[in-house]
Motif scaffolding. Sequence first.
Motif, PDB file in Angstrom:
ATOM      1  N   LYS A   1      -4.182 -13.460  -4.126  1.00 38.06           N
ATOM      2  CA  LYS A   1      -5.358 -12.607  -4.213  1.00 38.06           C
ATOM      3  C   LYS A   1      -4.634 -11.246  -3.807  1.00 38.06           C
ATOM      4  CE  LYS A   1      -9.694 -11.353  -4.551  1.00 38.06           C
ATOM      5  NZ  LYS A   1     -10.643 -11.579  -5.832  1.00 38.06           N
TER       6      LYS A   1
ATOM      7  N   LYS B   1      -7.528  -5.967   4.510  1.00 44.71           N
ATOM      8  CA  LYS B   1      -8.621  -4.961   4.320  1.00 44.71           C
ATOM      9  C   LYS B   1      -8.538  -3.593   3.615  1.00 44.71           C
ATOM     10  CE  LYS B   1     -10.401  -6.553   8.858  1.00 44.71           C
ATOM     11  NZ  LYS B   1     -10.787  -6.071  10.346  1.00 44.71           N
ATOM     12  N   GLN B   2      -7.246  -2.984   3.574  1.00 42.60           N
ATOM     13  CA  GLN B   2      -7.033  -1.953   2.953  1.00 42.60           C
ATOM     14  C   GLN B   2      -6.908  -2.024   1.595  1.00 42.60           C
ATOM     15  OE1 GLN B   2      -3.351   0.500   4.216  1.00 42.60           O
ATOM     16  NE2 GLN B   2      -3.563  -0.474   6.035  1.00 42.60           N
ATOM     17  N   LEU B   3      -6.830  -3.470   1.076  1.00 45.33           N
ATOM     18  CA  LEU B   3      -6.773  -3.665  -0.111  1.00 45.33           C
ATOM     19  C   LEU B   3      -8.140  -4.312  -0.616  1.00 45.33           C
ATOM     20  CD1 LEU B   3      -3.270  -5.846  -0.307  1.00 45.33           C
ATOM     21  CD2 LEU B   3      -3.609  -3.589  -1.333  1.00 45.33           C
ATOM     22  N   GLY B   4      -9.153  -4.061   0.221  1.00 48.95           N
ATOM     23  CA  GLY B   4     -10.435  -4.789  -0.144  1.00 48.95           C
ATOM     24  C   GLY B   4     -10.652  -6.065  -0.337  1.00 48.95           C
ATOM     25  N   ILE B   5      -9.715  -6.821   0.528  1.00 45.84           N
ATOM     26  CA  ILE B   5      -9.830  -8.239   0.726  1.00 45.84           C
ATOM     27  C   ILE B   5     -10.483  -8.553   2.064  1.00 45.84           C
ATOM     28  CG2 ILE B   5      -8.522 -10.461   0.886  1.00 45.84           C
ATOM     29  CD1 ILE B   5      -6.579  -9.020  -1.101  1.00 45.84           C
ATOM     30  N   SER B   6     -11.331  -9.522   2.084  1.00 41.54           N
ATOM     31  CA  SER B   6     -11.804  -9.943   3.536  1.00 41.54           C
ATOM     32  C   SER B   6     -10.914 -10.188   4.417  1.00 41.54           C
ATOM     33  CB  SER B   6     -13.288 -10.643   3.321  1.00 41.54           C
ATOM     34  OG  SER B   6     -12.482 -12.080   2.879  1.00 41.54           O
TER      35      SER B   6
ATOM     36  N   ALA C   1      -4.578  -7.914  -5.989  1.00 42.79           N
ATOM     37  CA  ALA C   1      -5.318  -6.682  -5.496  1.00 42.79           C
ATOM     38  C   ALA C   1      -4.225  -5.455  -5.330  1.00 42.79           C
ATOM     39  CB  ALA C   1      -5.955  -6.774  -3.866  1.00 42.79           C
ATOM     40  N   SER C   2      -3.130  -5.651  -4.951  1.00 43.13           N
ATOM     41  CA  SER C   2      -2.085  -4.587  -4.523  1.00 43.13           C
ATOM     42  C   SER C   2      -1.524  -4.056  -6.033  1.00 43.13           C
ATOM     43  CB  SER C   2      -1.025  -5.250  -3.774  1.00 43.13           C
ATOM     44  OG  SER C   2      -0.230  -5.949  -4.565  1.00 43.13           O
TER      45      SER C   2
ATOM     46  N   THR D   1       0.863  -1.272   0.183  1.00 46.52           N
ATOM     47  CA  THR D   1      -0.123  -0.100   0.051  1.00 46.52           C
ATOM     48  C   THR D   1       0.940   1.369   0.040  1.00 46.52           C
ATOM     49  OG1 THR D   1      -0.225   0.000   2.429  1.00 46.52           O
ATOM     50  CG2 THR D   1      -1.863  -1.025   1.122  1.00 46.52           C
TER      51      THR D   1
ATOM     52  N   TYR E   1      -6.930 -13.095   3.928  1.00 46.72           N
ATOM     53  CA  TYR E   1      -5.601 -12.506   3.911  1.00 46.72           C
ATOM     54  C   TYR E   1      -4.393 -13.508   3.925  1.00 46.72           C
ATOM     55  CZ  TYR E   1      -5.013 -13.635   8.989  1.00 46.72           C
ATOM     56  OH  TYR E   1      -5.013 -14.162  10.455  1.00 46.72           O
TER      57      TYR E   1
ATOM     58  N   LYS F   1      -3.146  -2.728  -8.449  1.00 49.04           N
ATOM     59  CA  LYS F   1      -4.091  -1.649  -8.690  1.00 49.04           C
ATOM     60  C   LYS F   1      -3.449  -0.456  -8.016  1.00 49.04           C
ATOM     61  CE  LYS F   1      -7.486  -2.147  -4.916  1.00 49.04           C
ATOM     62  NZ  LYS F   1      -8.670  -2.450  -4.720  1.00 49.04           N
TER      63      LYS F   1
END
Length: 549
Positions: free
Chosen positions: A538, A524-529, A542-543, A259, A533, A545
């Motif tokens: 995954k 969570k900051q990456l929009g993953i539940s 997500a990272s 992030t 983690y 982007k």
Amino acid sequence: MQRSHLIAFALVSLWANVAGTFRNATAAGRPNIILLYTDDQCFRSLGATGTPDVHTPNMDALATEGILFRRHYNSTSICMGSRASVMTGMYEYKTGCNFGHGPMRSETFQSSYPVLLRTAGYRTGFGGKFGFAVSDRANASEGSYNSLPVDQFDSWAGGTGQTNYQTAKNKYLAKYADRYPHSTRAYGAYADDFIAESQSDERPFCLTLFFKAPHRPFTPDPFFDDIYKDATFTLPGNYGREAGKHLAMQARLGRQSLTFFRDMGFDPARYQSTMRDYHQLIHGVDYAIGMIRQALQKHGAAENTIIILTSDNGFFCGSHGMGGKVLPYEEGSKVPLIIYDPRQSTNKPSNSGTTCDQLTATVDIAPTILELAGQPIPDQIDGVSLVPTFTTPVVQEPSLPQRDSVPLFQMWGAPTTFSMSVVTQTHKYIYWCCGEKMQPSEELFNLADDPMELVNVIDDPQEQQTLQTLRHRYQSQLAHLKSNAVAYNDYQVFGTLLDAAVPWESKSSLVNQKMWQQYESLAKQLGISPAQYFDFEKVLEASAKFSTR
């Protein structure tokens, strides 16, 4: 001249004829000592380290008049752990102090260099971001003055937690707010007052200034808005996410990669504006150094005051597609170190900067200060005194006691990034212990040939003998950790976690839920539940982007 109003140090020498020298220092033969500690200052942020994009005239002058150490590493590359080590000369697992672990015990702080020097007759002062609690309460926080050693210094201008760039918001600094609304120059003014007050004291002084700059938020002093107004900074050769794809999976699953590349503004779209702000903050520290040197001249202390300048950790600034620090790669762990001793300046030709390429570390600062003050170096200190490097005649190469390597520790934050490293004159070996959904891994970099760490040579046939040597040194350091880690604040578990001979399945239970909390937060900051983690593919997807390069 630009609006930055750079202090011309040559002019301040006029003050030397006005004031006398300190009676105490002259009589006792003991020097005054100033330690200047910046926050998040990378090695290549000075003109003296070969970077033409920056304006650091006072730092560069110190390097020219003193000695610049070009292989100086933070044994722990994060502010709390680093500050605890620089004060005590001990590795993190002996100070027992870092984020996510706990405060330094009161007994441990009694062996810090400020306390030892005060006991030995020095007048001591502290200003800036102290950064760690000193308390026997496990939940004590550096965010409260009740947990800071205010009464352990003769003069105090320190703040709580991360402190604030607004001078008025720092309790002990607020009186300087009208003239110096940004705290960086206010600390220079505090130093001026401290030096002036010490002139009438019978003791030599030791002043420690822990600047907040250039730590986030990148909000520099507007007084210097013109200094980098139209500047363009050169991209490092290892800039961007593509230059980090070869790194261990564990390193790429820390917040430095996931992030911070986005959040810190080192992406291509914002790189230049972020670097302007970052270096403008460093320029503010440079200006404050000019204020301090002017004060030393004005009050007659310049010829007997040693100045040490370094930082608590480095900063990636987009290298390998990362922000932040913490990780053991060069940009995160290596920082500038300059020691200027005016008593030795007569041994040097005019305008000849001396450099030292031998390995030095955070833990060397405390024993250096103690030896300079004529004090014994306690047995528990892990570092070595650097005094031989600047007392050696100029015709000789600066020398230190024999040191084959220095260790680097990462025992904070996401468990994926838990690691220990060994750095030699030519190589760096890193062991990443986490094997959750992946294999623990090793990295080996040939720093002599590859200073930007672009190639992991762990499988190179020509490097196998070196690899075995570094593995052996790693085991020696691990044995020291196992024998010396404090029995509190979750440090003894690292003797097992960092042991490559123990399979992950036999040690994963040592990573408690508190340690995993930060990684859950990253997911969570990456929009993953939270349930996802451990799905590292995954997470990496997500990272992606957050970076366009």
